[in-house]
Write a protein that holds these residues in place. Structure first.
Motif, PDB file in Angstrom:
ATOM      1  N   GLN A   1     -16.658 -47.343  22.627  1.00 33.50           N
ATOM      2  CA  GLN A   1     -17.380 -47.342  23.895  1.00 33.50           C
ATOM      3  C   GLN A   1     -18.743 -46.711  23.659  1.00 33.50           C
ATOM      4  OE1 GLN A   1     -13.968 -45.070  25.429  1.00 33.50           O
ATOM      5  NE2 GLN A   1     -14.554 -45.932  27.418  1.00 33.50           N
ATOM      6  N   CYS A   2     -19.687 -47.061  24.511  1.00 31.73           N
ATOM      7  CA  CYS A   2     -20.988 -46.419  24.429  1.00 31.73           C
ATOM      8  C   CYS A   2     -20.787 -44.923  24.708  1.00 31.73           C
ATOM      9  CB  CYS A   2     -21.935 -47.015  25.451  1.00 31.73           C
ATOM     10  SG  CYS A   2     -23.496 -46.139  25.558  1.00 31.73           S
ATOM     11  N   ALA A   3     -21.365 -44.065  23.890  1.00 31.58           N
ATOM     12  CA  ALA A   3     -21.142 -42.629  24.037  1.00 31.58           C
ATOM     13  C   ALA A   3     -21.760 -42.074  25.313  1.00 31.58           C
ATOM     14  CB  ALA A   3     -21.687 -41.877  22.819  1.00 31.58           C
ATOM     15  N   LYS A   4     -22.706 -42.816  25.891  1.00 33.66           N
ATOM     16  CA  LYS A   4     -23.341 -42.298  27.101  1.00 33.66           C
ATOM     17  C   LYS A   4     -22.753 -42.915  28.370  1.00 33.66           C
ATOM     18  CE  LYS A   4     -27.809 -41.476  29.239  1.00 33.66           C
ATOM     19  NZ  LYS A   4     -29.258 -41.537  29.090  1.00 33.66           N
ATOM     20  N   CYS A   5     -22.786 -44.256  28.470  1.00 30.52           N
ATOM     21  CA  CYS A   5     -22.333 -44.874  29.722  1.00 30.52           C
ATOM     22  C   CYS A   5     -20.865 -45.263  29.683  1.00 30.52           C
ATOM     23  CB  CYS A   5     -23.204 -46.080  30.055  1.00 30.52           C
ATOM     24  SG  CYS A   5     -22.988 -47.442  28.902  1.00 30.52           S
ATOM     25  N   LYS A   6     -20.249 -45.077  28.507  1.00 31.91           N
ATOM     26  CA  LYS A   6     -18.811 -45.331  28.325  1.00 31.91           C
ATOM     27  C   LYS A   6     -18.428 -46.798  28.491  1.00 31.91           C
ATOM     28  CE  LYS A   6     -18.348 -40.785  28.170  1.00 31.91           C
ATOM     29  NZ  LYS A   6     -17.944 -39.871  29.207  1.00 31.91           N
TER      30      LYS A   6
ATOM     31  N   ASP B   1     -29.239 -45.081  21.835  1.00 31.46           N
ATOM     32  CA  ASP B   1     -29.523 -45.586  20.492  1.00 31.46           C
ATOM     33  C   ASP B   1     -28.213 -45.915  19.762  1.00 31.46           C
ATOM     34  OD1 ASP B   1     -30.466 -46.074  17.995  1.00 31.46           O
ATOM     35  OD2 ASP B   1     -31.407 -44.113  17.689  1.00 31.46           O
ATOM     36  N   TRP B   2     -28.046 -47.160  19.374  1.00 26.99           N
ATOM     37  CA  TRP B   2     -26.803 -47.571  18.711  1.00 26.99           C
ATOM     38  C   TRP B   2     -26.981 -47.847  17.222  1.00 26.99           C
ATOM     39  CZ3 TRP B   2     -24.294 -51.689  22.475  1.00 26.99           C
ATOM     40  CH2 TRP B   2     -23.654 -51.003  23.533  1.00 26.99           C
ATOM     41  N   GLY B   3     -28.210 -47.908  16.795  1.00 30.29           N
ATOM     42  CA  GLY B   3     -28.423 -48.235  15.379  1.00 30.29           C
ATOM     43  C   GLY B   3     -29.638 -49.119  15.203  1.00 30.29           C
TER      44      GLY B   3
ATOM     45  N   ILE C   1     -30.313 -50.765  21.090  1.00 33.82           N
ATOM     46  CA  ILE C   1     -29.959 -49.808  22.136  1.00 33.82           C
ATOM     47  C   ILE C   1     -29.010 -50.436  23.158  1.00 33.82           C
ATOM     48  CG2 ILE C   1     -32.068 -48.428  21.949  1.00 33.82           C
ATOM     49  CD1 ILE C   1     -33.192 -49.945  24.321  1.00 33.82           C
ATOM     50  N   CYS C   2     -28.238 -49.589  23.808  1.00 31.12           N
ATOM     51  CA  CYS C   2     -27.277 -50.057  24.802  1.00 31.12           C
ATOM     52  C   CYS C   2     -28.025 -50.714  25.972  1.00 31.12           C
ATOM     53  CB  CYS C   2     -26.451 -48.878  25.309  1.00 31.12           C
ATOM     54  SG  CYS C   2     -25.395 -49.289  26.709  1.00 31.12           S
ATOM     55  N   LYS C   3     -27.530 -51.886  26.366  1.00 31.88           N
ATOM     56  CA  LYS C   3     -28.186 -52.616  27.447  1.00 31.88           C
ATOM     57  C   LYS C   3     -28.081 -51.856  28.774  1.00 31.88           C
ATOM     58  CE  LYS C   3     -28.745 -57.517  28.133  1.00 31.88           C
ATOM     59  NZ  LYS C   3     -28.163 -58.830  27.814  1.00 31.88           N
ATOM     60  N   ASN C   4     -26.964 -51.147  28.929  1.00 34.01           N
ATOM     61  CA  ASN C   4     -26.724 -50.397  30.162  1.00 34.01           C
ATOM     62  C   ASN C   4     -27.582 -49.159  30.297  1.00 34.01           C
ATOM     63  OD1 ASN C   4     -24.815 -51.677  31.629  1.00 34.01           O
ATOM     64  ND2 ASN C   4     -23.103 -50.804  30.467  1.00 34.01           N
ATOM     65  N   CYS C   5     -27.571 -48.343  29.225  1.00 30.78           N
ATOM     66  CA  CYS C   5     -28.108 -46.997  29.373  1.00 30.78           C
ATOM     67  C   CYS C   5     -29.163 -46.639  28.348  1.00 30.78           C
ATOM     68  CB  CYS C   5     -26.970 -45.977  29.323  1.00 30.78           C
ATOM     69  SG  CYS C   5     -26.269 -45.793  27.678  1.00 30.78           S
ATOM     70  N   ASN C   6     -29.535 -47.580  27.487  1.00 26.59           N
ATOM     71  CA  ASN C   6     -30.569 -47.347  26.464  1.00 26.59           C
ATOM     72  C   ASN C   6     -30.179 -46.389  25.349  1.00 26.59           C
ATOM     73  OD1 ASN C   6     -32.158 -49.055  27.872  1.00 26.59           O
ATOM     74  ND2 ASN C   6     -33.917 -47.677  28.059  1.00 26.59           N
TER      75      ASN C   6
HETATM   76 ZN   LIG Z   1     -24.496 -47.256  27.233  1.00 23.50          ZN
END
Ligand SMILES: [Zn+2]
Length: 1003
Positions: free
Chosen positions: A879-884, A943-945, A936-941
């Motif tokens: 899961q995204c670490a920020k927006c889950k 950084d994913w790599g 970056i995550c589309k939801n919350c920006n």
């Molecule tokens: Zn996210």
């Protein structure tokens, strides 16, 4: 043996290096009809291995008893269009200028090999068939056919290295010809133009007088770079003249120098099976002590270097074949000492070609390896062949390492080779070498690669007839974390044990020698200026207000988060604050609370404030503001909290912008630095000044500051950092480092801004007359190293540091004293009680080996666990670490080259957005990868790599685990980690080249 055979033999031994690098026997065969069919077949069989072909061909010539074979070989060369130059070279028909160039090439054959490295990256984007067309004028018909066939069979990417391989065996003038051609054609052919420009960048063709003169004054010039490649030092010139008049052709025999000692006294060989540390005492006696004048040989172009008195003291035990650590301050000339030891080693204990074992010289870093290699070229007579091997990970080989007398290398390369499973590797055991020298040997502790090499050495102890001699060179023995004399002594003895320094530590003891040494080493004046860390100006207050506001937002979210460390204090502690941010983000990733995303946004904004505050303390308002601006762009404003955070941020930013030029917000420390610099330039206009500070991010901010200052800008400040990326700031490549150091020496840049590790150890930043140490902590080794940088007489060192740093620094000063005292105690102890010392070494050695075995067991256990994890192939959800938001399953990931994790699901592309990488950095990630974008995550920006281009063919998302929360599918328990090696799963391997080939086939 007929006289013709003799001539042939002499010819081959004289020109062996030319043949090895440039002869292509295949095209000579048609002109030599009498050669045996077997030999022909064999040569044809190895059509992919030119060096091997040369071996077979020359062997055949020597063994065939046919009359006139020598002449027939010369005729064949003369008739072969593309190899006539070799004939002309051998018969002296080549004009002087060309002869000189070729000799230079041959002497620097390894430099020529470098061409390969230079061209190759340029070719990633080039189509092989086009390249063959471009290089057509220099390739033979047969080669063209062969290469075209390779293109068809292997595809463009794989044919390219072959093209380079072939072209490298051509008459070296092709580079210039290609360049001229491309220029005439106004670079209309893109491939030709690209290649020509790439080459021209490295090889300057215009032999501009001024350039040549400049190069000559720089004694440590790299042979591989630009002008030096085509320009020549006068030494070679005179040599050519001598060579032409001498029948034995002294010039070329130096390439095979060992033969002149082989007939000396073969009986010596038997004595050499004595215990390593005792060997060669006899030969030393015959040698009549320290006869360093004998280094000088009448017709050698190299400058002879006489040892100074104190250096004689340093080399004495080593010249007797004993294992020692040579400890002398920076600037004492340890590399010259090493060169003397190496030369003595070859002259006394290595007379027999059969049993000859070569010398390895280890350096801890890549940059240092190249530099030390250059020094050896300068210090050793040219009959000694030297080379250096260094690089990244497993990409560098030790192929042909034994063709050289001295190889300078980083230890990891040897370790890779020793550990390699290749049946035909170049080195199997460490005792294939006769002398190992460790530069900066104080690193030889724990799991440093130096110590790993030494553990291999000890592993051989029982099996080897003759272990290599070990020499350590250092300015400091190092005392680890020791605070007492006993503990410090123990650390030192451990180092001695690890290096098997049974003959102990050599320092300059003789009082007269000591005096002499003092005269030669740099002893800079040291001054301390306290730094002013009190900042209560409006800019500071504005940041603090912003942080308070964000903290209030965070409190309102009612997440259970520990209080942030006090940032409003003077002398802000960046490290502690950073730690708090990391830990808070981690706990927010693990919580199930729906507000965690907002809380994380707060922490992210706070984190930026902390960094800005720190930059403001160390550098200036502009740098802090720049950071604020860069962050504002990357934050989402999707929730009401995020909207208000953004507003706080931008409001503050606008206020801060107005304060940038407010004199109340000027950093008093920078004024101090500026003063120091300008004073120095007023005193010595051609000064070289180095400003050292803790972090890369400061280094760039300080450069910006200097560039905005008219007076400082005039000195063309430049940054100088190490290789590694830290805190998102890229390091410099080796090539870049060298280029910068070169222009620093030449005076193009008179100020360097550097991180301590980049400059403190390794690259020789000789001749600085002022080093400003700006607020970083020193350790005792580094302190000495840095002092060594201030080599110019009258050099000065200024420390500008805050109370916190100064206090801790003071501790380091005590430690340096402790270290010096203990070194003396240790030297006395070794001299007074050899037996006790050796016994202690044995004990410590066992201790180190035990530690090592424990490490091995630990590793084994870890790898077994890893294997279990791999086997179980249990599924985890990411899961995204920020927006889950759910991202993917661990089964969607693949492991590439045991290093990168890619997501192979096409749907993944829907879940991320790309952002241009903030620092436009063209540096490649190794050979095959090139960074393109941030992912970056589309939801919350978050950084994913990154997205990276593989072999110029396809773009893949490389993900970093830090951006995700991992949940075990079966239990639902969450997990976060910052490093992949701690992840609870291992993705399946994937071989991208197989995929790549399939794609090619589909075409
Ligand atoms: Zn996210």
């Amino acid at each position: 043996m007929t006289s013709e055979q003799k001539d042939l033999e002499v010819c081959i031994s004289n020109y062996r290096a030319v043949f090895d690098y440039f002869l292509t026997p295949l095209s000579l065969l048609e002109f030599m009809p009498t050669l045996r069919d077997e030999a022909r077949k064999e040569i044809q069989y190895f059509h992919d291995q030119p060096r091997k072909q040369v071996d077979i061909f020359l062997k055949e010539l020597l063994e065939c008893e046919e009359r006139g074979i020598y002449q027939s070989f010369l005729d064949a060369l003369n008739r072969s269009e593309d190899q006539r130059w070799i004939h002309d070279f051998m018969t002296g028909k080549l004009n002087d200028e060309l002869t000189v160039k070729f000799i230079y090439h041959i002497e620097n054959a390894e430099a020529f090999k470098k061409l390969f490295d230079i061209i190759q990256p340029q070719l990633n984007v080039i189509d092989a068939r086009t390249l063959i067309t471009v290089l057509r004028p220099w390739l033979s018909e047969g080669e063209k056919d062969d290469l075209n066939e390779k293109c068809n069979r292997l595809g463009s990417t794989y044919a390219l290295p072959w093209i380079i391989y072939f072209i490298l065996r051509k008459k070296p003038t092709w580079i210039k010809e290609l360049y001229n051609h491309a220029e005439e054609a106004n670079y209309s052919n893109e491939v030709e133009g690209t290649l020509a420009k790439a080459l021209a960048q490295y090889f300057i063709f215009d032999e501009n007088e001024k350039n040549v003169a400049e190069e000559k004054t720089q004694s440590s010039e790299l042979p591989s770079t630009s002008a030096a490649y085509f320009d020549l030092h006068s030494g070679v010139n005179t040599k050519v003249n001598e060579a032409e008049t001498s029948s034995s052709n002294e010039l070329h025999t130096k390439l095979h120098h060992v033969e002149n000692s082989s007939h000396d006294d073969p009986d010596d060989k038997d004595n050499e099976t004595l215990v390593n540390s005792e060997q060669n005492i006899d030969t030393e006696k015959v040698d009549d002590g320290d006869t360093c004048t004998e280094i000088k040989e009448p017709c050698d172009p190299y400058q002879s270097y006489e040892l100074r008195g104190y250096q004689h003291e340093l080399v004495k035990l080593a010249r007797q074949g004993k294992n020692v650590i040579i400890c002398a301050p920076p600037g004492a000339g340890k590399t010259l000492v090493a060169a003397n030891i190496i030369q003595n080693y070859y002259e006394t204990s290595c007379r027999d070609d059969e049993t000859k074992r070569n010398v390895l010289f280890f350096t801890p870093g890549i940059a240092l390896a190249q530099q030390q290699h250059d020094r050896f070229k300068e210090y050793l007579p040219s009959k000694y062949m030297t080379d250096y091997r260094c690089g990244y990970g497993e990409s560098t080989s030790l192929l042909g390492v034994k063709d050289f007398d001295v190889v300078v290398l980083t230890p990891q390369i040897l370790l890779n080779e020793l550990n390699s499973k290749d049946e035909h590797k170049s080195v199997y055991k460490i005792d294939e070498f006769g002398l190992l020298i460790y530069d900066e040997c104080h690193h030889c502790i724990g799991s440093h690669p130096f110590n790993k090499v030494m553990r291999k050495y000890f592993g051989l102890e029982k099996d080897s007839d003759q272990l290599p001699q070990i020499i350590g060179l250092t300015a400091t023995l190092g005392i680890g974390k020791a605070k007492t004399k006993d503990a410090a002594l123990l650390e030192m003895k451990q180092l001695c044990a690890n290096l098997n320094a049974v003959a102990g530590v050599v320092t300059v003891c003789d009082s007269q020698n000591k005096k002499e040494m003092e005269k030669h080493i740099a002893n800079p004046d040291e001054n301390h200026l306290p730094v002013n860390m009190k900042r209560d100006d409006p800019f500071f207050k504005e940041i603090i207000t912003l942080m308070r506001n964000i903290e209030q937002v965070l409190k309102n979210l009612k997440e259970p988060i520990p209080q942030a460390p006090d940032y409003s204090q003077n002398d802000f502690d960046r490290q502690r604050f950073k730690q708090w941010c990391v830990e808070t983000k981690k706990s927010l990733a693990l919580t199930e609370s729906p507000l965690s995303r907002n809380a994380r946004s707060c922490v992210e904004y706070l984190e930026v404030c902390g960094e800005a505050l720190d930059l403001y303390y160390v550098c200036r308002a502009e740098a802090a503001l720049k950071l604020f601006e860069s962050v504002a762009e990357s934050q989402k404003q999707d929730t009401s909290t995020e909207i208000s955070l953004y507003k706080y941020h931008t409001d503050a930013m606008n206020k801060l912008k107005k304060l940038c030029n407010d004199p109340r917000c000027a950093n008093p420390n920078l004024a101090k630095i500026k003063n120091c610099i300008l004073e120095k330039f007023a005193e010595v206009p051609d000064s070289r000044i180095m400003l050292m500070t803790q972090m890369k991010i400061y280094v760039y901010a300080l450069k910006d500051w200097m560039n905005d200052d008219d007076k400082l800008e005039a000195y063309q400040p430049e940054v100088f950092t190490g290789l590694r990326t830290s805190a998102g700031v890229k390091g410099l490549s080796i090539k870049k480092q060298q280029a910068i150091m070169k222009s620093f020496r030449s005076g193009r840049h008179k100020i360097l801004i550097s991180t301590p590790h980049a400059a403190g150890e390794g690259i020789d930043v000789a001749d600085c007359n002022l080093v400003i140490n700006y607020n970083f902590l020193r350790n005792e080794s580094l302190t000495l190293q840095i002092k060594g940088r201030v080599r110019k007489r009258g050099g000065e060192m200024v420390h500008i540091s805050s109370d916190r740093v100064a206090r801790r620094d003071q501790l380091n000063v005590h430690r340096t004293q402790l270290m010096n005292e203990c070194t003396d105690i240790l030297v006395d102890f070794i001299q007074s009680d050899q037996m006790a010392y050796r016994k202690e070494l044995e004990g410590l050695n066992k201790l180190d080996m035990r530690r090592f075995h424990l490490e091995v067991l630990k590793k084994l256990k870890e790898s077994q666990e890893l294997e279990k994890v791999k086997q179980s192939n249990e599924e985890f959800l990411l899961q995204c670490a920020k927006c889950k938001g759910f991202v993917c399953s661990s089964h969607d990931l693949r492991l590439v080259e045991n290093a990168h994790r890619i997501n192979i699901m096409p749907e993944f592309k829907e879940k991320y957005e790309i952002m241009e990488h903030p620092r436009k950095d063209k540096r490649q990630m190794g050979q095959d990868w090139k960074k393109i974008n941030k992912v970056i995550c589309k939801n919350c920006n978050l950084d994913w790599g990154i997205e990276a281009l593989y072999k110029g063919v396809f773009v893949l998302p490389l993900i970093k685990i830090e951006g995700f929360r991992i949940t075990k599918k079966s239990t639902g328990s969450p997990f976060v980690t910052r490093k992949w090696k701690n992840a609870p799963f291992v993705p399946q391997d994937i071989n991208l080249d197989v995929v790549l080939n399939q794609l090619c086939d589909d075409e």
